[in-house]
Structure formats: structure tokens, C-alpha cells
Design an enzyme around this catalytic site. Structure first.
Site, PDB file in Angstrom:
ATOM      1  N   HIS A  16      -7.318  -5.527  -0.916  1.00  0.00           N
ATOM      2  CA  HIS A  16      -6.252  -4.882  -0.587  1.00  0.00           C
ATOM      3  C   HIS A  16      -5.608  -5.354   0.511  1.00  0.00           C
ATOM      4  CE1 HIS A  16      -3.634  -1.491  -0.971  1.00  0.00           C
ATOM      5  NE2 HIS A  16      -3.837  -0.883   0.205  1.00  0.00           N
ATOM      6  N   GLU A  68      -8.421  -5.315  -5.391  1.00  0.00           N
ATOM      7  CA  GLU A  68      -7.915  -4.294  -4.491  1.00  0.00           C
ATOM      8  C   GLU A  68      -8.866  -3.409  -3.953  1.00  0.00           C
ATOM      9  OE1 GLU A  68      -5.058  -3.823  -3.430  1.00  0.00           O
ATOM     10  OE2 GLU A  68      -3.403  -4.762  -4.909  1.00  0.00           O
ATOM     11  N   SER A  96       0.958  -1.225   0.143  1.00  0.00           N
ATOM     12  CA  SER A  96      -0.113  -0.124  -0.102  1.00  0.00           C
ATOM     13  C   SER A  96       0.752   1.287   0.275  1.00  0.00           C
ATOM     14  CB  SER A  96      -0.932   0.002   1.202  1.00  0.00           C
ATOM     15  OG  SER A  96      -2.104   0.748   1.044  1.00  0.00           O
TER      16      SER A  96
END
Length: 532
Positions: free
Chosen positions: A430, A318, A201
Site C-alpha cells: 500500500h 495492498e 488511500s
């Protein structure tokens, strides 16, 4: 000496660690927690580049977790992070420039083990080193793992755009940590000439930014970017004004010259700074002319950087659950008709910093004339995943592959322990791969993995560590992972890893050619209107 309280030297003094055992292996791991790599960034050092840590006398205790940097803990809410336990209570402080080291217990000066430095994610506004436990990776793969902290939010990324607060202080903290590793990691059995930085991230964005930064050159030799790269609009900006205006207003310092503003902000208490920084869900790094000499887009396009071998990858869903809940506060389970979708698209284009008029073009591309609310939501999620994660990652992979070996993956496994925690249609969301990289969930908590998942985790750790050892993830007993080159082959990472080709090639065309063309045309028409 496989001692229960190991003592190691650093250039600023000695530190005592502890011995931990990792389930599933006989290898012990020495952990050294909370080692300072810079002077506490307090008082006049608030909004200043990090300064070297001061020496201490005697042996420093390295057995408890360091304070996290200032952040909004409400966001780290348990639902969102899928925690099924209470995280350890870790204090929060502006004095937070510390790192944790996990080294195999047999490691000695001269062991020359590969080093893996983890940069945590969290939108550059939240997160901490201690959420990630490096002991399994160290034990199973015989590498030295280092997890680092850096100033977050306004304290890490506020900039006045001039010498009074140049910005990117959080990135400079990361550079300081990498310099510390170069100086000291040999004492812990690591090889300073074989350092891989990895992150997920905003940690991936950080890694990607170090690859492009002249300041970080020579401090690492391989890079792994999970889910995010340096191209997400929300995490990079050419102008510091947006953030500094908000900060000036929130702080009641007012619209004053930068020197006065910085002086006013330095006088604020930690609580006041926390209140200001909590407003930002994401905060962008800035093109400061030093850490980032130009915008990452330009540095990549001009190949104006020292490429290193890289692994770049994304997950196949995601925008499945955690990101829409955090960023748009929308529940992906709610169904919406086309009209409602149009509204959301409008919000989304604003978030992606695209001209609002492009909303319709995006709807055509992703939703066609479909009216089914379920389909519309799914397509919206795919579009957002493409815009924020998939396309930037593919573009960076394309731009880097001609300069250094690049490997690309798509992580496709939905962790079994999430099945009661989020809707069934969410695939690899994610952050889902992180559990498999560290073989533990946040804060080192054990999550129930199935036997197959244990195997997947061992595979992922092996690929990552092989890459740290040899700049190539391949090795015995692993499905072959080809280089990402002209034929765009990549690894589909799941229970049965397989090679895929040309991931989302048509969509990439759309994002890299069709869309920019339309943006040009729109700006052209706007130009004409203003001239009229």
C-alpha cells in the site's frame, strides 16, 4: 521572468514563491507554499463549513511549509513510513487550511497548463500536503501541481447528524480548495478548465467521493484514484452515532443534545481536541444529504452522479505490510495455526463490518483446508487486500465504465529501497506507487532508485500527466493502456508494462454475488430467530 522570487496574484492578495531546480531536467519550478484557501476554522468555525479566506495587504510569504492539521504524530512513526531520514519539523495547528502550488517556471497567465490537484491519504485522520513534493511532476511533465490540506479526524469528520454539526467538514474543505483553484490557478499558468484530481488511500476515497458529490461537479474534469475508492466501510457511514458517542464520552461532554455537545466541544482547547482525535486510526465520512446525498453504493448503483474520465488502480500487495501493522497491529511475519487464524478472521470481519458468521465462509474461500501457517497468513493478507482495496476498486471501475472512459491498473513493482526495511515476501505494498508518481519519497526526500526504476517513474508520471492533458493516459513511447470495458483489460504497471485481462474475476464474483447472498441468508435467519 524565470525569477528567483516570483510574485503572483490571487483573489485575496499577492504571494511570493521561490525557484527550485529538479535533478535530471533543466526546467525550473516555482513553488508557492502555504496559500490560505479558507478562513482558519477556529472558534465558532470549528465543526462548521469552511468560509472564504480573508484578503491580506502587501505580499504574503509563500516560501515555508504550512502547519499540518491536528493529528496523532506517533502513527507517522518512521518505521512504518519507511523513512530513512528525519522529516522536516512542521508545526501542527487547527489553522491548517492551506495549499501548495508547484508550477513550471516558464508558466504565465495564459499558459493554460493542465492542473493536477493532489489529495493526501492517511485514513482521514493523518497526513499533510507537504509530505508530497510536486516539483518533479511539474518539471518533467509541464503541469501545475497543487497539494491541498483538509481538516482531519474528529475536527474534519465529527457529525451530530443534524444542523449543529453536519459532518464531512474535511470534504467541504477539499471542495473549498477546488473552488479556490478554479478562481486563481490561471495566475499560476494553470487552466481551470482542465483540472484532474488525484489521491492515494483515503485521498483516493476523497477523489472517488468528489466524483459522486453534486457539490464538486464542474470543479474538475478527470479523476485518478490510487488504491482506495468511496466504498471502504471504515471510511464511510450512514450514521454519525458511532463517532459522536465516542467523542461525547472522551470529551466528558456527556450524552447531551447535539447543540450542547457542539458548544461543549467548541470550548475545548486545541490540546484537548488533539487528545480526543488521536483515538481514531480511521474516521468515516458520513451520508450528510449535502456533500453525499446518499450512500456511495447507492449513488453508483443508480448512476446518480456526473461521471468524469477516471484512472482507478491498486497495488498487488495492498495488505502486505504497512496496513496490517497499523490497523490490526499484527506482524505478518508471525505464523499462526488455523485456530489463531480463526480469531484474526473474527476481528477482521468486524473491521469490514461483515456478520462474524461469515468468517468461516471467507476461510473456506481463501484458505481451503490448508494447514500450513505460512500459506494461511498469505491467504489472509490476500483476503484483506481484496476486501478493502481490490474489490471496491473493481466495482467502482465496473460501475463507472459505462458512463465515462475508465482505465484500470495493477501496480506490481516492489521498490528496491524497501528491501532492508520489510520482509522479502512483500510485493507492491500500500502506497508504494506514490514514490513513482512524484519521483521522490515522502517530504520530497530522494530515495535511491535504480536506473530501471527511474524509467518506471518517468513512465508513471507520463501516463498520469497525459491523462491530465487529454483524459487519456496513452502517448508516444508508452506501452498501450486499453480502456477498461466489457473485456476488462487493464495495465500491469511494472518494469515491463503489459496488458492483463479480467483481474481476479472469480473472486469478484465471490464478493459481489456469493457473499452478499450469504449475508442476506444470515440476516434472514437472524430475523426468524428474533421473531421466534
Amino acid at each position: 521572468q524565470d525569477s528567483a522570487s516570483p510574485i503572483r496574484n490571487t483573489h485575496t492578495g499577492q504571494v511570493r514563491g521561490s525557484l527550485v531546480h529538479v535533478e535530471g531536467t533543466d526546467a525550473g519550478v516555482h513553488t508557492f507554499l502555504g496559500i490560505p484557501f479558507a478562513k482558519p476554522p477556529l472558534g465558532p468555525l470549528r465543526f462548521a463549513p469552511p468560509e472564504p479566506a480573508e484578503a491580506w495587504s502587501g505580499v504574503r510569504d509563500g516560501t515555508s511549509l504550512p502547519a499540518m492539521c491536528l493529528q496523532n504524530l506517533a502513527i507517522m512513526d518512521q518505521d512504518v513510513l519507511l523513512l530513512h531520514f528525519t522529516p522536516p519539523s512542521i508545526p501542527m495547528s487547527e489553522d491548517c487550511l492551506y495549499l501548495n502550488i508547484y508550477s513550471p517556471a516558464h508558466a504565465r497567465e495564459g499558459s493554460d497548463l493542465p492542473v493536477m490537484v493532489w489529495i493526501h491519504g492517511g485514513g482521514l485522520t493523518m497526513g499533510m500536503a507537504s509530505m508530497y513534493d510536486g516539483s518533479a511532476l511539474a518539471a518533467f511533465e509541464d503541469v501545475v501541481v497543487v497539494t491541498i490540506q483538509y481538516r482531519l479526524g474528529v475536527l474534519g469528520f465529527f457529525s451530530t447528524g443534524d444542523q449543529h454539526a453536519t459532518g464531512n467538514h474535511g470534504y467541504l474543505d477539499q471542495v473549498a480548495a477546488l473552488r479556490w483553484v478554479q478562481k486563481n490557478i490561471a495566475h499560476f499558468g494553470g487552466n481551470p478548465g482542465r483540472v484532474t484530481i488525484f489521491g492515494e488511500s483515503a485521498g483516493g476515497t476523497s477523489v472517488s467521493s468528489h466524483v459522486l458529490s453534486p457539490m464538486s461537479q464542474g470543479l474538475f474534469h478527470g479523476a485518478i484514484m490510487e488504491s482506495l475508492v468511496a466504498l471502504l466501510p471504515g471510511l464511510i457511514t450512514s450514521s454519525s452515532e458511532v463517532v459522536s458517542t465516542v467523542v461525547a464520552n472522551l470529551s466528558r461532554c456527556g450524552q447531551v443534545d447535539s447543540e450542547t455537545l457542539v458548544r461543549c466541544l467548541r470550548a475545548k482547547s486545541e490540546e484537548e481536541m488533539l487528545a480526543i482525535t488521536q483515538v481514531f486510526m480511521l474516521i468515516p465520512g458520513v451520508v450528510d444529504g449535502v456533500f453525499l446525498p446518499r450512500h456511495p453504493e447507492e449513488l453508483l448503483a443508480l448512476a446518480d452522479f456526473q461521471p468524469v474520465p477516471s484512472i482507478i488502480g491498486i497495488n498487488n500487495d495492498e495488505y502486505g505490510w504497512i496496513i496490517p501493522k497499523l490497523l490490526l497491529a499484527i506482524d505478518p511475519q508471525e505464523e499462526r495455526d488455523r485456530q489463531a487464524m480463526r480469531e484474526i478472521m473474527h476481528q477482521a470481519t468486524k473491521q469490514l463490518m461483515l456478520p462474524p458468521a461469515l468468517g468461516d465462509l471467507l476461510m473456506d474461500e481463501y484458505m481451503g483446508s490448508n494447514e500450513d501457517p505460512k500459506h494461511l497468513m498469505a491467504q489472509f493478507q490476500e483476503m484483506m487486500a481484496d476486501a478493502m482495496f481490490v474489490m471496491p476498486a473493481l466495482r467502482v471501475a465496473h460501475l463507472q465504465r459505462s458512463h465515462a472512459p475508465t482505465y484500470f491498473y495493477e501496480f506490481q513493482h516492489r521498490p528496491s529501497f524497501t528491501k532492508d526495511l520489510r520482509p522479502p515476501h512483500v510485493r507492491a505494498d500500500h502506497g508504494d506507487e506514490v514514490v513513482f508518481v512524484f519521483r521522490s519519497h515522502l517530504f520530497g526526500s530522494k530515495v535511491p532508485l535504480t536506473e530501471e526504476e527511474e524509467l518506471l517513474s518517468r513512465r508513471v508520471m507520463k501516463y498520469w500527466a497525459n491523462f491530465a492533458r487529454n483524459r487519456n493516459p496513452n502517448g508516444e513511447g508508452l506501452a498501450h493502456w486499453p480502456l477498461f470495458d466489457l473485456d476488462q483489460r487493464y495495465l500491469q504497471l511494472n518494469m515491463q508494462p503489459a496488458v492483463g485481462q479480467a483481474l481476479k474475476a472469480r473472486r469478484l464474483q465471490f464478493w459481489t454475488h456469493t457473499l452478499p447472498q450469504r449475508v442476506q441468508e444470515l440476516r434472514g435467519t437472524e430475523q426468524k430467530h428474533t421473531e421466534l
